[in-house]
Write an enzyme that holds these catalytic residues in place. Sequence first.
Site, PDB file in Angstrom:
ATOM      1  N   ASP A  16       2.369  -5.484 -17.785  1.00  0.00           N
ATOM      2  CA  ASP A  16       0.728  -5.172 -17.608  1.00  0.00           C
ATOM      3  C   ASP A  16       0.431  -3.789 -18.603  1.00  0.00           C
ATOM      4  OD1 ASP A  16       0.307  -7.126 -15.991  1.00  0.00           O
ATOM      5  OD2 ASP A  16       0.143  -6.135 -14.020  1.00  0.00           O
ATOM      6  N   ARG A  98       1.066   9.723  -7.260  1.00  0.00           N
ATOM      7  CA  ARG A  98      -0.103   9.671  -8.402  1.00  0.00           C
ATOM      8  C   ARG A  98      -0.342  11.022  -8.754  1.00  0.00           C
ATOM      9  NH1 ARG A  98       2.557   5.448  -8.812  1.00  0.00           N
ATOM     10  NH2 ARG A  98       1.611   3.470  -8.185  1.00  0.00           N
ATOM     11  N   ASP A 127      -4.835   3.325  -6.269  1.00  0.00           N
ATOM     12  CA  ASP A 127      -4.560   4.197  -7.280  1.00  0.00           C
ATOM     13  C   ASP A 127      -5.406   4.783  -8.419  1.00  0.00           C
ATOM     14  OD1 ASP A 127      -2.005   4.356  -6.234  1.00  0.00           O
ATOM     15  OD2 ASP A 127      -1.298   2.641  -7.226  1.00  0.00           O
ATOM     16  N   SER A 181       3.793  -7.847  -5.866  1.00  0.00           N
ATOM     17  CA  SER A 181       3.784  -6.764  -6.679  1.00  0.00           C
ATOM     18  C   SER A 181       4.662  -5.417  -5.803  1.00  0.00           C
ATOM     19  CB  SER A 181       2.415  -5.988  -7.088  1.00  0.00           C
ATOM     20  OG  SER A 181       2.488  -4.917  -7.373  1.00  0.00           O
TER      21      SER A 181
END
Length: 407
Positions: A16, A98, A127, A181
């Site tokens: 990705d 994050r 996110d 994922s």
Amino acid sequence: MSAPKKVVLAYSGGLDTSIILKWLQVEYGCEVVTFTADLGQGEELDPARQKAEMLGIRPENIFIDDLREEFVRDFVFPMFRANALYEGLYLLGTSIARPLISKRLVEIAEEVGADAVSHGATGKGNDQVRFELSAYALNPGIRVIAPWREWSLSSRTKLLEFAEEHQIPIAKDKRGEAPFSVDANLLHTSSEGKVLENPGEEAPDYVYQRTDDPETAPDTPQMVEITFEKGDAVAIDGEAMSPAALLTRLNELGKVHGIGRLDLVENRFVGMKSRGVYETPGGTILLEAHRGIEQITLDSGSGHLKDSLMPRYAELIYNGFWFSPEREMLQAAIDKSQEHVTGTVRVKLYKGLARTVARWSEHSLYSEAHVTFEDDLGAYDQSDAQGFIQLNALRLKLLAARKRRMG
């Protein structure tokens, strides 16, 4: 809006973000700088460098930073001082990573003179919010490019076609539907999507990657002693360790005993419910031990107030407000509460459970003389309790009298 000239991309080296890298080059004709954070995800990071070079990124524009110590010291440990749990269960393993990634993205952008940063988070998840709120809090003038909200590559088929068109290598298992994922760092692994999307179906065994099956874990319990100083763990079984080394060791212990599994349907900040499977072996042990040492070193007023603040604190982290003034205000209160949270806790690890069995500290508030069932030698006058009860009962008596009077 004019096209950016130079973009710093949060780059994992996976399919990705490799597609995003090429898309940025094609769509904007801009120079791309890649940033890959080593947060203890357990993957070899050299392939990310090699793939970036293959996609035309100059070596001086490839940043791979080992942030493990900073991650645990400045983000995980402050969060654990609060015993933070989102919706009472989730240890915030993805959420807390994050802001650090965003912090470094913004720093690199300033170092290389980039006018934008970019991430690979989708438009459905949390996110994107976490990355962007953190970036804007640190640099209000930064531009954030979120390809998943902009491009027309709306399906896995279109992504693969784009990859083939631009000669981006595709792992064989990516040609079919990925089973789920995964996001990982030193604190946890998070698995979402595909086989996990139906919350009515039990997660397959192969989803779990960081913990052994609790049912087949050792039949003999293992004891571990964790020492704290001012709320932070500093040693295991008497051996002083750095923050990252200590969490790594707790992960190893937790894995063997199947500790830290969580199957959760949570409320995302963007409004939808999401099912995730989390594994936080070391963090689960650390939380149990921290609460254990607080039991004898934190007074009831401080402890109860701190527990009442925790849900709001956890929600701020989950929603991406790490760099907000309200989180910092709460952190100051939490850190003040930890001044005497120093001592050692013994935790028993056994078949998926971590349980405090002993704790001791020079800062302990526990007084055996006051609570003993034997002769307390005058440490406590039990007759004092009568007045205490009568004063606390006064308003209840008045309420009861009114109720009787009013019939």
